[in-house]
Design an enzyme around this catalytic site. Sequence first.
Site, short mmCIF file in Angstrom:
data_model
loop_
_atom_site.label_atom_id
_atom_site.label_comp_id
_atom_site.label_asym_id
_atom_site.label_seq_id
_atom_site.Cartn_x
_atom_site.Cartn_y
_atom_site.Cartn_z
CE LYS A 116 -4.37 -1.94 1.44
NZ LYS A 116 -5.49 -1.93 2.39
NE ARG A 122 -7.76 -8.65 0.06
CZ ARG A 122 -7.39 -7.77 -0.87
NH1 ARG A 122 -6.46 -6.85 -0.58
NH2 ARG A 122 -7.93 -7.78 -2.07
#
Length: 268
Positions: A212, A247
């Site tokens: 991210k 995840r």
Amino acid sequence: MTQRPRPLVMGIVNVTPDSFSDGGQHFDAARAIVHGRGLIAAGADWLDIGGESTRPGAQPVSEAEELKRVVPVIEGLAGTGIPLSIDTMKPGVARAAISAGASLWNDVNALRADDALETAAELGCQICLMHMQGAPQTMQADPVYEDVVAEVETFLLARAEAAIEAGVPRESIWLDPGIGFGKTLTHNLALMAALPRLAGLGFPVLFGASRKRFIAALNGDAPADQRLGGSLAAALHAARSGARMIRVHDVRETVQALKIQAAIASAP
């Protein structure tokens, strides 16, 4: 030596042309199925299949298009013995995905769409409720909180209570603080620091920080495919903080890192 259990690892299968990290790489059923099987071989405990990008600025797709993308992939992976998750905000897509073989509805919108709560209760599957401020198209424009940890905690508990009242069993509910979804770097770091508090709310936590943007913000604007180190650091922190599932894009590396951390923690 007895190792402490590590968190489960959920591998990401994006069947999209525009996801922030791997958009277009697996944008047909055959390639996505091959990718999913590769993640299983690398050690994934779960696979999360998504057909609509939720990256900042992403545009929505129609339900028909999303179904066309994800249902063949779920059907193709349903016989692997690995549980499957459907990453969608749409109740109709969730319904079709569960029918095709998925067993968890991973909803970044936390069942706020029309009929979502009722559909979740009817399907009887596991549910992951994620915090997101705003919508993917605009969520990173100017996210503001007075106390990000308290507000995310309050939101998640309220959505869990709404799901339970609708008929979703408490033991079927996961929570996700939504790293990168309507949060600045400061917000993301505060939430990660507070993961032990969030993991103590009485629901298992699913944590996703793989590749991210906050990693690049701390490391010279590194592109998405050069954020492995930061992703592993976040995954290891989440494991130490009580997350039950992580995840990730990079399954093999994450599984290896978690195994080593668990072995060190269990050493006499």
